[in-house]
Design a protein around this motif. Sequence first.
Motif, short mmCIF file in Angstrom:
data_model
loop_
_atom_site.label_atom_id
_atom_site.label_comp_id
_atom_site.label_asym_id
_atom_site.label_seq_id
_atom_site.Cartn_x
_atom_site.Cartn_y
_atom_site.Cartn_z
N THR A 152 0.84 -1.20 0.00
CA THR A 152 0.00 0.00 0.00
C THR A 152 0.87 1.25 0.00
N LYS B 53 -6.32 -3.77 1.25
CA LYS B 53 -4.98 -3.35 0.83
C LYS B 53 -4.40 -4.40 -0.10
N PRO B 54 -3.52 -3.98 -1.02
CA PRO B 54 -3.19 -2.59 -1.38
C PRO B 54 -4.28 -2.03 -2.28
#
Length: 627
Positions: free
Chosen positions: A281, A611-612
Amino acid sequence: MTEEAVPGGRATILLVDDEAEILTALTDLLEDEFDVVSTTRPEEALGMLAGGLRPAVILSDQRMPGLTGDAFLERARSYSDAEALLLTGYAELEAVVGAVNRGRIAGYAAKPWEPAALLSMVTAARDRYALRHALETERALMRGLLENLPEQLSFKDAAGRFIRLNGARAAALGGTVESLLGRRESELLSDEAAARLARAEAGALAEGAVSELVEEPGEAEGAVRWMQVSRVALGDGVLVTIGRDVTEARQMEGRLRQADKMQALGTMAGGVAHDFNNLLTAILGSLQLAGRRVGEDPGLQRLLRNATMAAERGSALTRRLLAFSRRNELALRTVSVNQLVLGMGDLLARSLAGPNGTTVEVRRRLAPEPVTATVDPEQLELALLNLCINARDAMPNGGAITIATEEVTVAAEQVPDLPAGSYVRVTVSDTGTGMTPEVLARVFEPFFTTKDVGKGTGLGLPMVYGLVQQSGGGLTIDSRPGQGTRVALYLPAADGAAAQANGEAQEVAPAREPVRVLVVDDDATVREVTAGFLADLGHETVEADDGISALRVLESDPSVRLMVADFAMPRMTGAELSERARAMRPDLPILLVTGYAELAALAAGIPVLHKPYRQAELAEHVAVLLG
């Protein structure tokens, strides 16, 4: 009338004499010990026996009009197995011999009798009858046990010869009970197996009882059967052997051990993926933000694109880890499996080009009727692609991959760990090198691969395993060296009315009015990226590094209109923070972000972003929450 006789117990005696006075005298003598039934006519006595009378003893006079005692007792044998005693008023040896031969009498007494001696003779006859019946019962029980016991049971004498064995043991040795009685088991075995048997039996005779686990060839080629063999010495060299097939139990134990191992590995993989997703991320977000600030310099743009592509590959790796660990949130829906397979044509053509110009042919054997399953179509597509790539790598000189679909009904215990029901079976088969049993036992372990370094992550099959398990399905693999591999996915069948091959996310416009957003994350780099994304969208941000700090901001800053919080944080999770924030600000929109989703632990009604994530995905969620 039926009576059971036990040694020393009360039983029925049938008295037959043409003189009523004799019957009265005999009744007086015997009625304290027996239930007495009497008649003066032998023909009537035969009728009683034919009608169901079951005496333990029959006491008959020899000299009777119409039918002598020896003839009566001979005919009585057609109806009764009672002990037979003869009374005679004459010392006629010929009559007694005839009664012995024809009526099989157990004894006789002369008239007039000595009461104590006659009573003793009758009592002994009753006890012999009871003991004979008890022995016959024991024999019947033993025969029933031998014939119906599923375990292999045998008895051997001191010379190692079979004196008793059941059908299961005889069948295992390739014979019948009759053909094996009196034979030595060692005669039926190879020299090596006979030597092992001799050592095992000698140990049992020395120790009294031993038990061992024996591996034997199974019925199918290459299969193994496990037998738990117990040997017990009974004295005088007699040995009883009990063999119980424990193959299914060992397979179940193996599956349980494998399930425990997979659960532990899944927990580890999920934790690794969570941490890796935080890094990705920050990396992808920073690259995206940096790309807008470096201008049009082609060299820098190329470097940023290369870095982004590498990070995207890392993101795909974490998706596989999460699929294996079953911690990703699948988008389950009704999918036309045939359409999905047909739609992968171009993807497979690009991905399966064999090395050195080798040819890999993809064949499809799809069910004629529509087959629909409940599954995440993107994950299923990825799973099939992984299986096909594995198949290609197993065919270095080229070959054929067959993808087949069909709807099947699975019975209980037919597929390991799969409930009975209707399923769509998707099979990927190849004509490659196959796998050894040692490799097959480890194919679901994450990071286990037989490919050269740099050519495989070892996450393809674990991802497929995680997908089918999380979808409520199952998986089987059949593979042998030189005979290729067949992987069958069992996916829950669904009503095809709403089937689709794949789905596209609906475009959502970002919010037009900027608001103040509270960003909560214990990872500073992720928090900075999230704040940067929001700032680029025009929002104003305020940051907090844990749940306690976030609550202080909400308490002191009423202008916060939205909270974006990480799920996994120390001391206070995002779910706990959400509940406390709702208690303070019931109308506050909340978005949770996570590297993995333990859905049961999340607060009800709170959306989740995985995430990401990209700026567009964050913008879409924010726009929805702000209405």
